[in-house]
Design a protein around this motif. Sequence first.
Motif, short mmCIF file in Angstrom:
data_model
loop_
_atom_site.label_atom_id
_atom_site.label_comp_id
_atom_site.label_asym_id
_atom_site.label_seq_id
_atom_site.Cartn_x
_atom_site.Cartn_y
_atom_site.Cartn_z
N ARG A 7 -22.81 5.16 -3.95
CA ARG A 7 -23.35 5.79 -2.75
C ARG A 7 -23.97 7.13 -3.12
O ARG A 7 -23.37 7.94 -3.80
N VAL A 8 -25.19 7.34 -2.65
CA VAL A 8 -25.90 8.60 -2.84
C VAL A 8 -26.15 9.19 -1.46
O VAL A 8 -26.62 8.50 -0.56
N GLY A 9 -25.83 10.46 -1.31
CA GLY A 9 -25.98 11.12 -0.03
C GLY A 9 -24.66 11.09 0.72
O GLY A 9 -23.66 10.59 0.24
N GLY A 10 -24.68 11.69 1.86
CA GLY A 10 -23.46 11.74 2.65
C GLY A 10 -23.37 13.07 3.37
O GLY A 10 -24.35 13.82 3.46
N LEU A 14 -24.19 22.96 5.51
CA LEU A 14 -24.87 24.05 4.82
C LEU A 14 -25.55 24.96 5.83
O LEU A 14 -25.51 24.71 7.04
N THR A 15 -26.19 26.00 5.34
CA THR A 15 -26.91 26.95 6.17
C THR A 15 -28.38 26.90 5.78
O THR A 15 -28.71 26.99 4.60
N ASP A 16 -29.27 26.74 6.77
CA ASP A 16 -30.70 26.69 6.44
C ASP A 16 -31.26 28.10 6.24
O ASP A 16 -30.57 29.09 6.48
N HIS A 17 -32.50 28.18 5.80
CA HIS A 17 -33.07 29.48 5.45
C HIS A 17 -33.36 30.36 6.67
O HIS A 17 -33.74 31.52 6.51
N ARG A 21 -26.56 26.63 10.90
CA ARG A 21 -25.71 25.66 10.22
C ARG A 21 -26.29 24.27 10.44
O ARG A 21 -26.72 23.93 11.56
N VAL A 22 -26.32 23.46 9.38
CA VAL A 22 -26.91 22.12 9.46
C VAL A 22 -26.00 21.11 8.77
O VAL A 22 -25.21 21.45 7.90
N THR A 23 -26.16 19.87 9.19
CA THR A 23 -25.50 18.71 8.59
C THR A 23 -26.56 17.62 8.50
O THR A 23 -27.67 17.79 9.04
N GLU A 105 -21.05 22.55 -3.96
CA GLU A 105 -20.41 21.55 -4.82
C GLU A 105 -20.24 20.23 -4.07
O GLU A 105 -20.45 19.15 -4.64
N ALA A 106 -19.85 20.29 -2.81
CA ALA A 106 -19.69 19.07 -2.01
C ALA A 106 -21.02 18.34 -1.85
O ALA A 106 -21.08 17.11 -1.95
N ALA A 107 -22.10 19.08 -1.60
CA ALA A 107 -23.43 18.46 -1.47
C ALA A 107 -23.86 17.84 -2.80
O ALA A 107 -24.40 16.73 -2.83
#
Length: 169
Positions: A7-10, A14-17, A21-23, A105-107
Amino acid sequence: MASTRARVGGHFELTDHLGARVTPGTYHGRFTLVFFGFTHCGQICPAVLSRNSRALDLLGPAADEIRALYITVDPDRDSPEVLAAYLRDRYPRYTGLTGTAEEIEAAKRAYRVFARRADELDDYTVPHTSFTFLMNPDGDYVTHYTETLTAEELADGLAHDIERHRPGG
């Protein structure tokens, strides 16, 4: 029968520029083009971001279906403000994403991306994977593209892959 494909992605948080906050859910309903890198990268990142931006230009109106994401592998230096300044004039199609070291690291784990800080005297670099990932509107992995493709080849690949994976297509 269960798939043996990795599996790739998930999920990521994070925080955008712009400081929001985004998912992955933030981008639900649109394809995402995901590239990991860092603003102090001297060669690979500028080359890939330029190539990807040119490919999106070549797609014309079809590029409106794609959200391009640049996830830093160097959260110590790449704050939202640094990412915004870096992307604004050079790569305006991109949204920069950063976070804590743990969030990055999680990303990286979710996308199976390698990146590791390499100290060199008073400065450091971050060798990293240079794939560009295409995720479908549900956030599922479609494919990845290597940095060796030209903008034209990438645009052709994106057009084909988007058409094949468009909802209802």
